[in-house]
Design a protein around this motif. Structure first.
Motif, PDB file in Angstrom:
ATOM      1  N   PRO A 275       0.830  -1.217   0.000  1.00  0.00           N
ATOM      2  CA  PRO A 275       0.000   0.000   0.000  1.00  0.00           C
ATOM      3  C   PRO A 275       0.859   1.260   0.000  1.00  0.00           C
ATOM      4  N   ARG A 276       0.458   2.208  -0.787  1.00  0.00           N
ATOM      5  CA  ARG A 276       1.242   3.432  -0.954  1.00  0.00           C
ATOM      6  C   ARG A 276       1.447   4.182   0.363  1.00  0.00           C
ATOM      7  N   ASP A 277       0.451   4.110   1.240  1.00  0.00           N
ATOM      8  CA  ASP A 277       0.531   4.857   2.491  1.00  0.00           C
ATOM      9  C   ASP A 277       1.103   4.026   3.639  1.00  0.00           C
ATOM     10  N   ALA A 278       1.635   2.854   3.353  1.00  0.00           N
ATOM     11  CA  ALA A 278       2.172   1.991   4.416  1.00  0.00           C
ATOM     12  C   ALA A 278       3.378   2.655   5.065  1.00  0.00           C
ATOM     13  N   ASP A 279       3.324   2.840   6.370  1.00  0.00           N
ATOM     14  CA  ASP A 279       4.456   3.426   7.079  1.00  0.00           C
ATOM     15  C   ASP A 279       5.083   2.452   8.070  1.00  0.00           C
TER      16      ASP A 279
END
Length: 308
Positions: A275-279
């Motif tokens: 996921p692009r927003d995975a932190d």
């Protein structure tokens, strides 16, 4: 404007906006690095009292095989069998005799080495022959005992002395100890030897996967990483796998195959979609062939995006 023209215009506008979104979504972005907050979890530690050649020396299993060479006479053969029986009675170890290539190999000779040769003892010699360093353990794969003189005592003191060397125990300075450098009939097996054997072999025979290092970074939705997994257990780890999670979502599994005791394997992967927003990402090593390990607390690594 006719209705059809308006409808076509709307479709074109939607297509343009959707195309722009796709281009934006896949455009190369600034690379973000992950920082490892926890790698390997809790490290397994084992107590040692320093009475062995190396700390925590043991065979992979508490059931140990032995073989006696054909050139050993009946007296030496009987003394060896009795020695193993005594150790079996006093400890949690068990020994089974096989025809050849035992984990402890018993050899015999009528010709003793020269006394000035510091590598040998007058009555015999013994010790580990093949050892793997595996985390907190020195795992003995094979040991050897060579007997030169016949027993002169009621108990098989020479055989006991050399077999204990093959189990990893060094000499000591106690005149009454079976591991005093010069053998005599009144020597006994020290209680610390029995305690140490029981302590070491009470630990189950199992692998122990440990994530020793990991580096990761992502650009947009693409993750690249390098990870190293070790087996610090007592037996080989077969069919090792690695799971990758982004937050609570499992992304995919990676196959590591096997890792033998005391060894490490490294894997690198690029352009893994997350996921692009995975932190936050989590790696977890696991075995598919067995459900048991020495510790499950060192199988994982948690990484978080480095905040600017």
């Amino acid at each position: 404007m006719r209705l059809l023209d308006f409808f076509v215009l709307v479709i074109l506008l939607v297509a343009i906006l959707f195309g722009a979104y796709l281009i934006w979504f896949n455009l190369p972005l600034k690379t973000q690095e992950f920082m490892a907050d926890n790698v390997g979890g809790k490290t397994l530690s084992v107590y040692t009292n320093g009475t062995q050649f190396y700390p925590n020396m043991r065979y992979p299993d508490k059931k140990i095989s032995y073989s006696i060479a054909e050139d050993c006479d009946s007296e030496k053969e009987i003394s060896v069998v009795r020695a193993f029986s005594i150790l079996s009675d006093k400890t949690i170890l068990s020994f089974n005799r096989i025809q050849s290539n035992g984990e402890v190999e018993i050899l015999c000779s009528d010709i003793a080495p020269e006394p000035q040769d510091a590598k040998h003892f007058v009555a015999g010699e013994g010790g580990p022959k093949e050892i793997y360093e595996s985390g907190p353990y020195y795992v003995i794969i094979s040991g050897k005992v060579s007997l030169y003189r016949d027993e002169k005592c009621d108990e098989p003191k020479i055989a006991l002395h050399e077999i204990l060397h093959a189990l990893g125990f060094d000499h000591n300075n106690n005149l009454e100890s079976i591991l005093y450098p010069i053998t005599s009939c009144d020597e006994k097996i020290d209680s610390y030897i029995i305690d140490e054997i029981n302590r070491l072999y009470s630990i189950k025979s199992a692998p122990d996967l440990t994530i020793t290092s990991v580096r990761a970074e992502k650009t947009g939705k693409y993750l690249s990483f390098t990870i190293e997994i070790a087996n610090y257990g007592l037996i080989d780890a077969l069919d090792v796998n690695l799971s990758l999670y982004a937050g609570d979502e499992k992304i995919r599994d990676f196959e590591f195959q096997g890792i033998s005791i005391g060894n490490k394997k490294k894997m690198s992967a690029t352009n893994v979609v997350i996921p692009r927003d995975a932190d936050k990402i989590i790696f977890q090593a696991y075995l598919t062939d067995v459900s048991d390990e020495l510790s499950f607390e060192n199988n994982w690594a948690e990484l978080n995006i480095v905040k600017e």
